[in-house]
Design an enzyme around this catalytic site. Structure first.
Site, PDB file in Angstrom:
ATOM      1  CG  ASN A  19      -6.719   5.383  -7.420  1.00  0.00           C
ATOM      2  OD1 ASN A  19      -6.427   4.240  -7.064  1.00  0.00           O
ATOM      3  ND2 ASN A  19      -6.500   6.439  -6.651  1.00  0.00           N
ATOM      4  CD1 TRP A  76      -8.205  -4.282  -2.993  1.00  0.00           C
ATOM      5  CD2 TRP A  76      -9.942  -4.227  -1.597  1.00  0.00           C
ATOM      6  NE1 TRP A  76      -9.337  -4.376  -3.748  1.00  0.00           N
ATOM      7  CE2 TRP A  76     -10.428  -4.355  -2.929  1.00  0.00           C
ATOM      8  CE3 TRP A  76     -10.856  -4.185  -0.556  1.00  0.00           C
ATOM      9  CZ2 TRP A  76     -11.791  -4.428  -3.219  1.00  0.00           C
ATOM     10  CZ3 TRP A  76     -12.222  -4.251  -0.843  1.00  0.00           C
ATOM     11  CH2 TRP A  76     -12.677  -4.376  -2.156  1.00  0.00           C
ATOM     12  CD1 TRP A 109      -0.170   8.244  -3.417  1.00  0.00           C
ATOM     13  CD2 TRP A 109      -0.188   6.622  -1.874  1.00  0.00           C
ATOM     14  NE1 TRP A 109      -0.787   8.732  -2.293  1.00  0.00           N
ATOM     15  CE2 TRP A 109      -0.824   7.759  -1.338  1.00  0.00           C
ATOM     16  CE3 TRP A 109      -0.084   5.473  -1.089  1.00  0.00           C
ATOM     17  CZ2 TRP A 109      -1.349   7.783  -0.050  1.00  0.00           C
ATOM     18  CZ3 TRP A 109      -0.615   5.492   0.201  1.00  0.00           C
ATOM     19  CH2 TRP A 109      -1.228   6.631   0.705  1.00  0.00           C
ATOM     20  CD1 TRP A 153     -12.514  -9.583   8.798  1.00  0.00           C
ATOM     21  CD2 TRP A 153     -13.525  -7.721   8.083  1.00  0.00           C
ATOM     22  NE1 TRP A 153     -11.561  -8.607   8.712  1.00  0.00           N
ATOM     23  CE2 TRP A 153     -12.145  -7.447   8.272  1.00  0.00           C
ATOM     24  CE3 TRP A 153     -14.366  -6.698   7.630  1.00  0.00           C
ATOM     25  CZ2 TRP A 153     -11.589  -6.198   8.037  1.00  0.00           C
ATOM     26  CZ3 TRP A 153     -13.817  -5.450   7.391  1.00  0.00           C
ATOM     27  CH2 TRP A 153     -12.449  -5.200   7.583  1.00  0.00           C
ATOM     28  CD1 TRP A 211      -8.988  -6.640   5.376  1.00  0.00           C
ATOM     29  CD2 TRP A 211      -7.699  -7.104   3.624  1.00  0.00           C
ATOM     30  NE1 TRP A 211      -7.856  -7.241   5.856  1.00  0.00           N
ATOM     31  CE2 TRP A 211      -7.035  -7.536   4.805  1.00  0.00           C
ATOM     32  CE3 TRP A 211      -7.065  -7.282   2.392  1.00  0.00           C
ATOM     33  CZ2 TRP A 211      -5.783  -8.145   4.777  1.00  0.00           C
ATOM     34  CZ3 TRP A 211      -5.814  -7.895   2.371  1.00  0.00           C
ATOM     35  CH2 TRP A 211      -5.179  -8.315   3.550  1.00  0.00           C
ATOM     36  CD  GLU A 239      -2.043   9.365  -7.029  1.00  0.00           C
ATOM     37  OE1 GLU A 239      -2.460   8.196  -7.076  1.00  0.00           O
ATOM     38  OE2 GLU A 239      -2.197  10.093  -6.035  1.00  0.00           O
TER      39      GLU A 239
END
Length: 499
Positions: free
Chosen positions: A369, A410, A305, A334, A387, A302
């Protein structure tokens, strides 16, 4: 194209004192322990050290969408930092300028006023921040003062971890992670620097820390949720390593379980460094980074990341400019649906797990998360809303708002980013709810109007007409199947266009 890095002199641990005074510019590194720039400034400056923090209200609000709760957290941490620096005979100055454009001249002027010959800072990697740092470095060099910049908020400087053969920035997490593992196993070691020793007392006075920043209303989030300071951050880290690290892999996806570290606000503000987090996890795992204790390995993954998204931000700066990482998805059709967007923001979508997550964000400034992914995928897939609307809303409410991680998450959820899985990854919010909040414990806390429903009904109350009639809770704003099929069609249309 890479973010320009300031033409600064890199100084290493062998620097010797040279009779100068240093100005240390704090940014997202509000700590004295394991602060690379501060450590080297204190080591090199015989005539003392001055600290400075720049507050840029208009930049933070209009350009960066910072949350009031984040600004409050920063101010509280500045007060703690001021006290710790005072114990080292380092006064902390506060410079307020509306935006980044005023920072270079303001810092040069402060250096002149305080008799500082050199500027020390830790690099930031966002596009606007990197350009600001370039401008500051040039201004100091024109003024005849040296500049010393360091890589501090990453484990590996961006650009050092590249693909074999072509030498490009990685675009997928898993091979990036394996490359980081390989570097560590080849002998990479991280040192956690101690706090500097008390230095020379100088005639410069410290500034008071403001209790608010112009343009930011009070957040309403209780400060007790996020106590400030290095002592608190290290205590949280120590408790996590001691009590929760071993079970982290199994517990981290369940929002009703205290299975995560809740350290993200402290990492985002730099009250903790990534090294301070990774080194004790490695120690717990007997030095192994890719095997052994599953909890420790997952925790380090993590952290990687977080590292990965910073490298992506440098290698592909368009993500700092509200652009899709995958340019072909700039043309996704969108939907413009303000009512659905408002319902999502308020936690009134009719999907209990989504609504619980969104209400938790509004009240605490933080979201688990797993729920960030669920909420983000619901907005971008089931509602097919851009987004960028969600990214902005999160940044305006998160105490741990961080451009690299927020944007990366996102775009991963929207399938416009670095995810190795294409657009057909669409979380089913009902199955996610049943899997990760099986008894509805988290839902009951944040959507109390559903508290009387049993664990079979609470995840989708609309399936029981009697349950739906008995509570003041909205019907789903979109059908799960309908939303999924609409998203697939929109992404298929893009795929057909680009081939």
């Amino acid at each position: 194209m890479c973010v320009p890095l300031a033409p600064c002199i890199e100084r290493g641990p062998g620097d010797e004192p040279n009779g100068m005074r240093a100005l240390v510019w704090f940014r997202a590194d509000l700590r004295v322990e394991d602060n690379t720039a501060l450590f080297h400034a204190c080591r090199a400056a015989e005539r003392g050290v001055v600290g400075v923090f720049t507050i840029c209200p208009r930049q933070w609000r209009d350009a960066h969408d910072w949350a009031p709760v984040k600004v409050e957290f920063i101010l509280r941490n500045l007060a703690e930092l001021r006290a710790r620096l005072a114990g080292l005979n380092i006064p902390l100055k506060i410079v307020i300028t509306p935006d980044f454009a005023g920072v270079p001249s303001a810092l040069v002027a402060l250096a002149g006023e305080t008799g500082c010959d050199a500027l020390y800072f830790n690099r930031e990697y966002e596009w606007n921040e990197a350009r600001r740092d370039d401008a500051v470095a040039r201004a100091f060099e024109r003024a005849g003062r040296s500049v010393h910049a360091f890589h501090d908020q990453v484990l590996f400087p961006p650009g050092e971890i590249r693909t074999q053969g072509e030498g490009k920035f990685y675009t997928v997490y898993s091979p990036f992670k394996r490359a980081c593992w390989a570097r560590y196993n080849e002998g990479e070691a991280w040192e956690v620097l101690a706090a500097p020793r008390k230095g020379l007392k100088i005639e410069v006075g410290a500034d008071e820390i403001p209790d608010r920043v112009e343009g930011f209303e009070r957040s309403g989030v209780a400060s007790s949720l996020w106590p400030a300071g290095e002592v608190e951050a290290r205590a949280r880290l120590d408790r996590f390593i001691r009590s929760r690290l071993d079970g982290y892999k199994d517990d981290r996806d369940f929002p009703a379980v205290a299975g995560t570290s809740t350290l993200s606000p402290y990492l985002a503000a730099g009250v903790l460094s990534p090294r301070q987090c990774v080194v004790p996890a490695l120690d717990r795992n007997r030095g192994r980074i890719d095997g052994g204790n599953n909890g420790a390995v997952t925790w380090i993954q993590e952290m990687l990341w977080r590292e990965f998204y910073r490298h992506v931000m440098v290698g592909f700066p368009r993500v700092c400019k509200s652009r899709a990482f995958r340019p072909e998805f700039e043309v996704v059709a969108w939907r413009d649906d303000p009512d659905s967007l408002d319902a999502w923001k308020a936690g009134r979508t009719g999907y209990p797990i989504v609504d619980a997550a969104m209400r938790c964000l509004l009240e605490t400034g933080w979201m688990h998360n797993r729920l960030r992914m669920v909420a983000a995928m619901f907005l971008t897939k089931h509602l097919l809303i851009d987004w960028r609307e969600g990214e902005r809303h999160f940044m305006r409410h998160l105490v741990d708002g961080d451009l690299a991680s927020n944007n990366g998450g996102w775009q991963w959820s929207a399938s416009t980013g670095t995810d190795a899985q294409p657009y057909f990854r669409i979380f089913n919010p009902i199955s996610q709810s049943r899997k990760f909040d099986a008894e509805g414990t988290f839902i009951r806390r944040w959507v109390p109007e559903l508290d009387a429903l049993d664990e079979k009904i609470i995840h989708e109350p609309w399936v029981s007409p009697l349950a739906a009639l008995s509570v003041d809770y909205p019907a789903p704003i979109v059908g799960q199947k309908e939303g999924r099929e609409r998203a697939l069609a929109a992404f298929e249309a893009v795929r057909a266009t680009v081939g």
